[in-house]
Write a protein that holds these residues in place. Structure first.
Motif, PDB file in Angstrom:
ATOM      1  N   SER A 100      22.749   3.653  38.404  1.00 11.66           N
ATOM      2  CA  SER A 100      22.047   4.991  38.807  1.00 11.66           C
ATOM      3  C   SER A 100      22.904   5.616  40.088  1.00 11.66           C
ATOM      4  O   SER A 100      23.500   4.844  40.755  1.00 11.66           O
ATOM      5  CB  SER A 100      20.755   4.900  39.350  1.00 11.66           C
ATOM      6  N   ASP A 102      21.602   6.944  42.880  1.00 13.53           N
ATOM      7  CA  ASP A 102      21.170   6.274  43.974  1.00 13.53           C
ATOM      8  C   ASP A 102      21.746   5.141  44.316  1.00 13.53           C
ATOM      9  O   ASP A 102      21.932   4.664  45.382  1.00 13.53           O
ATOM     10  CB  ASP A 102      19.642   6.067  43.812  1.00 13.53           C
ATOM     11  N   SER A 103      21.787   4.146  43.554  1.00 15.99           N
ATOM     12  CA  SER A 103      22.459   2.943  43.675  1.00 15.99           C
ATOM     13  C   SER A 103      23.791   2.797  43.917  1.00 15.99           C
ATOM     14  O   SER A 103      24.206   2.226  44.911  1.00 15.99           O
ATOM     15  CB  SER A 103      22.201   1.835  42.257  1.00 15.99           C
ATOM     16  N   ASP A 105      25.096   5.535  45.595  1.00 20.70           N
ATOM     17  CA  ASP A 105      25.212   5.961  46.910  1.00 20.70           C
ATOM     18  C   ASP A 105      24.741   4.956  48.096  1.00 20.70           C
ATOM     19  O   ASP A 105      25.294   5.154  49.254  1.00 20.70           O
ATOM     20  CB  ASP A 105      24.191   7.403  46.905  1.00 20.70           C
ATOM     21  N   ARG A 106      23.708   4.045  47.669  1.00 20.00           N
ATOM     22  CA  ARG A 106      22.964   3.352  48.593  1.00 20.00           C
ATOM     23  C   ARG A 106      24.235   2.167  48.787  1.00 20.00           C
ATOM     24  O   ARG A 106      24.285   1.689  50.040  1.00 20.00           O
ATOM     25  CB  ARG A 106      21.902   2.591  48.052  1.00 20.00           C
TER      26      ARG A 106
END
Ligand code: NAI
Length: 243
Positions: A100, A102-103, A105-106
């Motif tokens: 994802s 999000d993953s 980016d994190r």
């Protein structure tokens, strides 16, 4: 001589906690600010064991403002900052096709952006002192990228490149910047590994064992000591011989 002031991020577990302990045991002269995110309860026992020499400090490394606050607090209180160990990190493994945003980016924010924020936060103080040590905990994945770690391997390779570039920028200011690249180290990060993966990981390691957090901490301690003054811009692997 003033005490030596150190800041270690991600101190509340695994390698970070071993680094903090190693510095505290090395000398009464060391005062360690133990950066933690969420779990102060895991830093507090070390702080209690070394009264006045281990100061827990809340620091979410992915938040730029948190860096400014933590570093100001340390410099206001201690008047200097000698060593920064950028240890905090996360991995969220997945094949790129299924990863994802999000993953991605994190993992980039915590492993790579955080090192940028941290270096920028401490450099003015280190430049004014004309001395400092920055030690970045990268990973063997930066040099030998495995399947399922496009986010983590890219972030850690970025940490190695940042280290090499910044080392050149600071070489004449008395500041050294080095990275370490651990292979498999026995921490909570490895506990989630299924037994068959553990066995195949062990089979890749010529020494046939995982590293210990204390062994990584000893390397970090060396990079922070006066004998390491001529070492800068290095990426030192500690992996039982994998690469
Ligand atoms: P760990 O999961 O036990 O520790 C990671 C630490 O980072 C924890 O203290 C956690 O609270 C902290 N952290 C995570 N997100 C944070 C944030 N946003 N702000 C502040 N702290 C945060 O893992 P371990 O193994 O001790 O990892 C330490 C470093 O070593 C990491 O950078 C990791 O990538 C690296 N490493 C670990 C290896 C291993 O086999 N255990 C191998 C290669 C590198």
């Amino acid at each position: 001589m003033p005490p030596r002031i150190l800041l270690v991020t991600g101190s509340n577990s695994g390698i970070g906690s071993a680094i903090v302990r190693n510095f505290l045991e090395e000398s009464d002269h060391n005062i360690v600010w133990a950066g933690f995110h969420h779990r102060q309860d895991r830093v507090q026992p070390i702080a209690d064991e070394f009264p006045g020499r281990c100061c827990p400090v809340s620091l979410d490394v992915s938040v730029r403002a948190a860096w400014q606050q933590a570093v100001s607090r340390i410099v206001d209180s201690a008047g200097r900052l000698d060593v920064l160990v950028n240890n905090a990190g996360v991995h969220e493994d997945a094949l790129l096709g299924a990863m994802s945003l999000d993953s991605w980016d994190r993992v980039l924010a915590t492993n790579l952006d955080a090192v940028f924020h941290g270096c920028q936060a401490v450099l003015p103080q280190m430049i004014s002192q004309r001395s400092g040590r920055i030690i970045n905990v990268a990973s063997l994945s930066a040099l030998l990228a495995p399947v399922g770690q496009t986010n983590y391997a890219a972030a850690k390779a970025g940490v190695v490149a940042l280290t090499q570039s910044l080392a050149k920028e600071t070489a004449r200011m008395g500041i050294t910047v080095n990275a370490i690249c651990p292979g498999y180290i026995e921490t909570e990060a490895l506990e989630s590994m299924p037994p068959e993966k553990r066995q195949s990981a062990l089979a890749q390691i010529p020494m046939r064992r995982f590293g210990r957090p204390s062994e990584v901490a000893s390397l970090v301690r060396f990079l922070a000591c006066p004998d390491a003054a001529y070492l800068t811009g290095s990426a030192i692997k500690i992996d039982g011989g994998i690469l």
